[in-house]
Design a protein around this motif. Structure first.
Motif, short mmCIF file in Angstrom:
data_model
loop_
_atom_site.label_atom_id
_atom_site.label_comp_id
_atom_site.label_asym_id
_atom_site.label_seq_id
_atom_site.Cartn_x
_atom_site.Cartn_y
_atom_site.Cartn_z
N UNK A 1 55.08 35.17 39.92
CA UNK A 1 54.36 35.78 41.04
C UNK A 1 52.90 35.94 40.64
N UNK A 2 52.01 35.48 41.50
CA UNK A 2 50.58 35.48 41.18
C UNK A 2 49.78 36.01 42.36
N UNK A 3 48.84 36.90 42.06
CA UNK A 3 47.88 37.33 43.07
C UNK A 3 48.34 38.37 44.06
N UNK B 1 45.35 42.85 42.64
CA UNK B 1 43.92 42.75 42.97
C UNK B 1 43.30 44.13 43.18
N UNK B 2 44.01 45.02 43.86
CA UNK B 2 43.44 46.32 44.19
C UNK B 2 43.45 47.28 43.01
N UNK B 3 44.54 47.32 42.26
CA UNK B 3 44.68 48.30 41.18
C UNK B 3 44.12 47.79 39.86
N UNK B 4 44.39 46.50 39.58
CA UNK B 4 44.00 45.94 38.28
C UNK B 4 42.79 45.01 38.37
N UNK C 1 50.25 39.98 54.44
CA UNK C 1 49.08 40.71 54.95
C UNK C 1 49.04 42.09 54.31
N UNK C 2 47.93 42.41 53.69
CA UNK C 2 47.83 43.65 52.92
C UNK C 2 48.13 44.86 53.78
N UNK C 3 47.73 44.82 55.03
CA UNK C 3 47.92 45.95 55.93
C UNK C 3 49.38 46.21 56.29
#
Length: 260
Positions: A93-95, A100-103, A169-171
């Motif tokens: 699993x990548x990305x 992205x948000x935490x690390x 979708x992040x939301x």
């Protein structure tokens, strides 16, 4: 014909080796012989090896939630892809949005991990998705195209079909409900068109695109009932093995009809 695929990530919700192994054994009992749907479990890093031993003789693949951007070296605390390979892992699993948000994982880092995964013969589970809901298809196209271009930089066209694109979708991640099916279907059509425009019709026809983001047994039918949706990436709503099996069965049923 694209083989449907269902993945499930336990993130770091299930970190007890005993519980992780219990869940893995239950999934093997329920769906471990399933041939029509490809499956992959992404356990927490501390349970990877014991879970790998349970999955070994089943048809459920092992995946790592993350890897180091280099196969070895001075990267304290990282998981090497060499270890994933030795444990029999097939997917990485990548990305993910949380990476992205935490690390603070960058698109450049995601690209390095994607290339490394492909170079060493494993399959990337590449997560892509917009931060906020887009009501304009053109805007969504631009956002997703930018992510795909950056993530796949310097990757040969002939390898693109080996990537599983997990549209998340992040939301919609971690929410009570998934994105609306119509929105998901439109986004998947856009992603497939982007792949076609950038890498050609063969890659577009062969690549698998799945949806992740609050997938449950209650919404999976509506989500996968579309030719551009090749499966789902399940989170907390699949922690109960019977719910997971129900979702696998639904994907199998819908995709068997579409592939006739």
């Amino acid at each position: 014909m694209r083989k449907p695929i269902v993945g499930i990530s336990y993130k770091t919700y299930i970190n007890s080796i005993q519980k992780a192994c219990m869940l893995a054994r239950r999934l093997v009992d329920l769906t471990g012989k399933e041939k029509a749907v490809e499956q992959v479990i992404f356990p927490s890093i501390g349970t990877l090896y014991p879970v790998s031993q349970i999955l070994h003789n089943s048809r459920i693949a092992l995946g790592a939630q993350n890897i180091s951007p280099e196969k070895n070296g001075p990267f304290t605390g990282e998981l090497s892809i060499e270890s994933v390979i030795e444990m029999g892992g097939k997917f990485v699993e990548i990305g993910h949005a949380e990476r992205k948000a935490i690390f603070h994982e960058t698109l450049e880092m995601i690209n390095k991990k994607t290339r490394l995964t492909l170079d060493l013969g494993l399959l990337p589970f590449l997560c892509i998705g917009e931060e906020e809901k887009q009501n304009n298809a053109g805007s969504l196209y631009k956002i997703l195209q930018s992510q795909i271009l950056s993530s796949l930089k310097n990757i040969e066209n002939g390898l693109v079909h080996r990537i599983v694109f997990a549209y998340e979708p992040v939301w919609a991640i971690g929410k009570s409900a998934a994105a609306e099916p119509e929105y998901v279907h439109s986004a998947h059509e856009i992603i497939r068109q982007i792949i076609k425009n950038l890498y050609g019709s063969e890659a577009s026809d062969r690549v698998r695109i799945i949806y992740g983001g609050s997938v449950s047994k209650d919404n999976v039918l509506a989500i996968v009932k579309n030719e551009n949706v090749d499966g789902v990436f399940i989170g907390r709503f699949g922690h109960e093995p019977d719910n997971y099996k129900e979702m696998v069965d639904t994907v199998k049923k819908i995709k068997a009809v579409e592939n006739r």
